[in-house]
Design a protein around this motif. Structure first.
Motif, PDB file in Angstrom:
ATOM      1  N   GLY A   1      34.627  28.340  42.698  1.00 30.53           N
ATOM      2  CA  GLY A   1      34.778  28.847  41.520  1.00 30.53           C
ATOM      3  C   GLY A   1      34.950  27.703  40.291  1.00 30.53           C
ATOM      4  O   GLY A   1      34.131  26.514  40.696  1.00 30.53           O
TER       5      GLY A   1
ATOM      6  N   ARG B   1      30.038  30.152  42.773  1.00 32.12           N
ATOM      7  CA  ARG B   1      30.729  31.126  42.491  1.00 32.12           C
ATOM      8  C   ARG B   1      30.460  32.411  43.357  1.00 32.12           C
ATOM      9  O   ARG B   1      30.557  33.747  43.407  1.00 32.12           O
ATOM     10  CB  ARG B   1      30.570  31.626  41.081  1.00 32.12           C
TER      11      ARG B   1
ATOM     12  N   THR C   1      43.059  26.908  40.244  1.00 29.12           N
ATOM     13  CA  THR C   1      42.526  27.523  38.948  1.00 29.12           C
ATOM     14  C   THR C   1      43.644  26.877  37.821  1.00 29.12           C
ATOM     15  O   THR C   1      44.755  26.814  38.027  1.00 29.12           O
ATOM     16  CB  THR C   1      42.950  28.779  38.875  1.00 29.12           C
TER      17      THR C   1
ATOM     18  N   ASP D   1      43.766  28.269  35.221  1.00 25.82           N
ATOM     19  CA  ASP D   1      44.423  29.578  34.556  1.00 25.82           C
ATOM     20  C   ASP D   1      45.552  29.866  34.900  1.00 25.82           C
ATOM     21  O   ASP D   1      46.489  30.343  34.005  1.00 25.82           O
ATOM     22  CB  ASP D   1      43.471  30.938  34.934  1.00 25.82           C
TER      23      ASP D   1
ATOM     24  N   GLY E   1      41.487  30.564  30.024  1.00 26.65           N
ATOM     25  CA  GLY E   1      42.237  31.491  30.881  1.00 26.65           C
ATOM     26  C   GLY E   1      41.592  32.955  30.841  1.00 26.65           C
ATOM     27  O   GLY E   1      41.552  33.678  29.753  1.00 26.65           O
ATOM     28  N   ARG E   2      40.924  33.078  32.038  1.00 28.44           N
ATOM     29  CA  ARG E   2      39.990  34.334  32.034  1.00 28.44           C
ATOM     30  C   ARG E   2      40.902  35.633  31.712  1.00 28.44           C
ATOM     31  O   ARG E   2      40.343  36.570  30.910  1.00 28.44           O
ATOM     32  CB  ARG E   2      39.344  34.378  33.289  1.00 28.44           C
TER      33      ARG E   2
ATOM     34  N   GLU F   1      41.614  33.122  25.697  1.00 26.70           N
ATOM     35  CA  GLU F   1      40.018  33.819  25.690  1.00 26.70           C
ATOM     36  C   GLU F   1      39.951  35.092  26.324  1.00 26.70           C
ATOM     37  O   GLU F   1      39.187  35.790  25.889  1.00 26.70           O
ATOM     38  CB  GLU F   1      39.261  32.801  26.506  1.00 26.70           C
TER      39      GLU F   1
ATOM     40  N   VAL G   1      34.094  36.088  29.374  1.00 27.25           N
ATOM     41  CA  VAL G   1      34.963  35.985  28.180  1.00 27.25           C
ATOM     42  C   VAL G   1      34.974  34.536  27.636  1.00 27.25           C
ATOM     43  O   VAL G   1      35.074  34.373  26.255  1.00 27.25           O
ATOM     44  CB  VAL G   1      36.442  36.203  28.356  1.00 27.25           C
ATOM     45  N   SER G   2      34.559  33.390  28.492  1.00 29.14           N
ATOM     46  CA  SER G   2      34.471  32.048  27.614  1.00 29.14           C
ATOM     47  C   SER G   2      33.360  32.044  26.803  1.00 29.14           C
ATOM     48  O   SER G   2      33.131  31.283  25.933  1.00 29.14           O
ATOM     49  CB  SER G   2      34.401  31.004  28.969  1.00 29.14           C
TER      50      SER G   2
ATOM     51  N   TYR H   1      36.080  23.928  28.630  1.00 24.56           N
ATOM     52  CA  TYR H   1      35.611  23.054  29.538  1.00 24.56           C
ATOM     53  C   TYR H   1      36.040  21.469  29.666  1.00 24.56           C
ATOM     54  O   TYR H   1      35.862  20.689  30.194  1.00 24.56           O
ATOM     55  CB  TYR H   1      34.005  22.889  29.183  1.00 24.56           C
TER      56      TYR H   1
HETATM   57  P1  FBP Z   1      38.527  29.783  38.336  1.00 26.78           P
HETATM   58  O1  FBP Z   1      39.387  30.933  38.204  1.00 26.78           O
HETATM   59  O2  FBP Z   1      37.372  30.094  39.041  1.00 26.78           O
HETATM   60  O3  FBP Z   1      39.106  28.489  38.457  1.00 26.78           O
HETATM   61  O4  FBP Z   1      38.057  29.439  36.922  1.00 26.78           O
HETATM   62  C1  FBP Z   1      38.581  29.873  35.577  1.00 26.78           C
HETATM   63  C2  FBP Z   1      37.789  29.520  34.345  1.00 26.78           C
HETATM   64  O5  FBP Z   1      38.020  28.138  34.011  1.00 26.78           O
HETATM   65  C3  FBP Z   1      38.406  30.681  33.311  1.00 26.78           C
HETATM   66  O6  FBP Z   1      39.413  30.021  32.644  1.00 26.78           O
HETATM   67  C4  FBP Z   1      36.853  30.488  32.561  1.00 26.78           C
HETATM   68  O7  FBP Z   1      36.937  31.863  31.787  1.00 26.78           O
HETATM   69  C5  FBP Z   1      35.827  30.618  33.442  1.00 26.78           C
HETATM   70  O8  FBP Z   1      36.285  29.918  34.594  1.00 26.78           O
HETATM   71  C6  FBP Z   1      34.695  30.121  33.122  1.00 26.78           C
HETATM   72  O9  FBP Z   1      33.663  29.991  33.968  1.00 26.78           O
HETATM   73  P2  FBP Z   1      32.274  29.282  34.174  1.00 26.78           P
HETATM   74  O10 FBP Z   1      32.788  28.146  34.827  1.00 26.78           O
HETATM   75  O11 FBP Z   1      31.466  30.153  34.944  1.00 26.78           O
HETATM   76  O12 FBP Z   1      31.740  29.346  32.703  1.00 26.78           O
END
Ligand code: FBP
Length: 551
Positions: A80, A145, A203, A205, A251-252, A311, A386-387, A425
């Motif tokens: 992830g 992922r 995570t 989040d 924060g998904r 987010e 959502v990001s 990021y």
């Molecule tokens: P994890 O739950 O896998 O740790 O990731 C969380 C997160 O950082 C979220 O906050 C965000 O929405 C998402 O990953 C972004 O995903 P990606 O890295 O695939 O753009």
């Protein structure tokens, strides 16, 4: 590789361990507690996990000296999104393995769970590991992922484990990855494999937590990084006194990150998605709260301010939630046809035909950019990414419209100039704070203790985290204990229950008791940058959330 001065110093940092894990490994024994039950749907989950249901919680204590350890070969996967401290989980695991027996080995499967399926791995050495101590990022082996969830994948995983003679696989991931770790553990047991599976709570989040797991790693560093940036923006806003800053933070789903940043920086407004959902607030209601603060502050001569937006907010606004759920279904059920549509006009009229009247109405009044963002590719779990949705811009545009009206009617005479930011990021690969460096190293070290104890289907647990590291406790919890049944892709599936912000919890209540004052006055606080060296009162502090939750 050219090294920064900080990186050179961080190599020398020795992460702190709980007292028990500092002891001679052969003198540490597992003490088993009560048998566990899943958080809900016990009967059904018991049937689904006949081999791993009901296992006991474990803590470590000093016991009788054991005989010399046998050789252990383990594999590790990062799964992830990145979270600061992931490298230290691996270095902690490696150090414990080597401390127990120099002949123990650790394989790192590359690019996430797909590395296990493709048998793409490296074998760690001292030199390799040393380059990653106390550093941010997941570049030590990469992450991915890919979901480990089908019987075919489990079969391949079992073959790879057998080929290497693996005693255990450690999966470092969030709620989905740990859910799959538990299912893999059950599969291995049911199919006679001796390979153990251990999870680690990761995570930024912060939504993988419960009464035993106090926080997932990475939350501490990520929120400190965002809070530093928000504090800097607040100071700029208070200096220039001419902009309203709308800051979306990662924060998904859960709003833990937004809430923690608000506690650290005291902005004028912070929205909490869980509250928006509970109060069934519309986008208009959200914008009204901003307008009210803008108008009040303007009357005080303050035409500036800071708003924090989680987010995931967009998915918690009931009308948009319904729209997104319909969009997800339409896009999943008509994948080929939809992907074949080239122009925006074709996609738009396709949605007009497929969505319910109500949802299409919500869709059609959104700004074009947001409409396009809502139709972008889904993630591997079928969720909107959502990001990539600029909710802060959407809110700004509604606020601007409302303020124009108020100006026309003479109810508002101030100036409103808005800027938008997104912090995500920036915080996921920062050098881990001392807290995350220590916590992660302990989690990895402790994962080895669970392997050595013969446990499978467990998550590594380090607790008592609001106290100094010497007082931390070490143990393990059966992952299935966190399970409930949830609707996924049209079926009820056993999954770890996500921990959303508790609106009755102390962190939210603290925020709610002060926000009226923050919305009107300037009460900003400036946390500054993460400090790695200096007084403990500055360097080793945890989050406000953790402190309040355990006060
Ligand atoms: P994890 O739950 O896998 O740790 O990731 C969380 C997160 O950082 C979220 O906050 C965000 O929405 C998402 O990953 C972004 O995903 P990606 O890295 O695939 O753009």
């Amino acid at each position: 590789m050219e090294l920064s001065p900080l990186q050179k110093e961080r190599y020398k940092y020795q992460p702190k361990l709980p007292e028990i894990l500092k002891k001679d490994i052969s003198a540490i024994v597992a003490v088993e507690g009560e048998a566990t039950e899943s958080v809900s749907d016990q009967q059904k989950i018991k049937e689904l996990f006949p081999y791993t249901y009901g296992m006991r919680e474990v803590s470590f204590a000093i016991g009788e000296q054991c005989a010399k350890e046998g050789r252990i070969k383990a594999g590790v996967i990062l799964s992830g999104g990145q979270a600061p401290g992931g490298h230290n989980v691996i270095t902690g695991l490696y150090d414990a393995l080597k401390k127990a027996n120099r002949e123990n080995t650790l394989l790192g499967f590359r690019k996430g769970p797909s590395g296990l399926l493709e048998d793409d791995y490296i074998e760690f050495t001292d030199e390799y590991i040393d380059e990653y101590r106390n550093t941010g990022g997941f570049d030590i082996i990469g992450s991915g992922r890919t979901k480990l969830e089908t019987a075919d994948q489990f079969k391949i995983a079992m073959k790879v484990a057998e080929k290497h003679g693996l005693n255990a696989i450690v999966i470092i991931g969030g709620d989905d990855s740990n859910t799959n770790a538990a299912i893999l553990a059950e599969y291995f047991k049911a199919h006679g494999s001796g390979c153990q599976v251990i999870g680690c709570p990761k995570t930024i989040d912060g939504d993988l937590k419960n009464d035993v797991i106090e926080i997932s790693f990475g939350f501490d560093t990520a929120t400190k990084t965002y809070s530093e940036l928000i504090g800097n923006i607040e100071r700029d806003a208070n200096s220039a006194k001419k902009y309203w800053h709308f800051i979306r933070v990662m924060g998904r789903s859960a709003s833990h990150i937004a809430l923690e940043c608000a506690l650290e920086t005291q902005p004028n407004l912070c929205f909490i998605s869980e509250e928006v959902e509970q109060k069934e607030m519309s986008l208009e209601d959200i914008a009204d709260q901003v307008v009210s603060s803008v108008v009040k502050r303007s009357a005080n001569g303050d035409n500036f301010g800071v708003v924090i937006i989680p987010e995931g907010l967009i998915e918690f606004v009931p009308e948009v939630k319904k729209l997104i759920s319909e969009l997800n279904d339409v896009m999943a059920l008509n994948e080929k046809e939809f992907n074949g549509l080239e122009s925006w006009e074709e996609k738009y009229s396709f949605m007009e035909k497929k969505l319910s009247k109500e949802s299409f109405k919500v869709f059609s009044i959104l700004p074009l950019d947001i409409e396009k963002q809502l139709l972008m590719d889904r993630d591997p779990h079928g969720n909107v990414q959502v990001s990539r949705i600029e909710t802060e811009k959407l809110i700004i545009s509604i606020v601007e419209r409302k303020l124009r009206k108020l100006k026309e009617s003479g109810e508002y005479k101030g100036k409103f100039s808005a800027l938008n930011h997104f912090f995500g990021y920036e915080g996921r690969c920062a050098f881990p704070s001392n807290f995350d460096a220590d916590y992660c190293y302990s989690l990895g070290y402790n994962a080895f203790m669970l392997i050595r104890g013969g446990y499978t289907g467990y998550i590594s647990v380090i607790s008592n985290l609001s106290k100094p590291a010497t007082k931390w406790k070490a143990g393990g919890m059966p992952i299935v204990k966190m399970f409930n049944l949830e609707q996924r892709h049209g079926e009820k599936k056993p999954v770890i229950r996500k921990a959303l912000v508790d609106l009755e919890g102390k962190p939210f209540r603290y925020f709610a008791s002060r926000r009226a004052e923050w919305a009107e006055k300037t009460c900003f606080t400036y946390p500054g940058a993460i400090q790695y060296y200096g007084p403990e009162s500055v360097c080793d502090i945890t989050t406000r959330t953790l402190k309040l939750e355990h006060s």
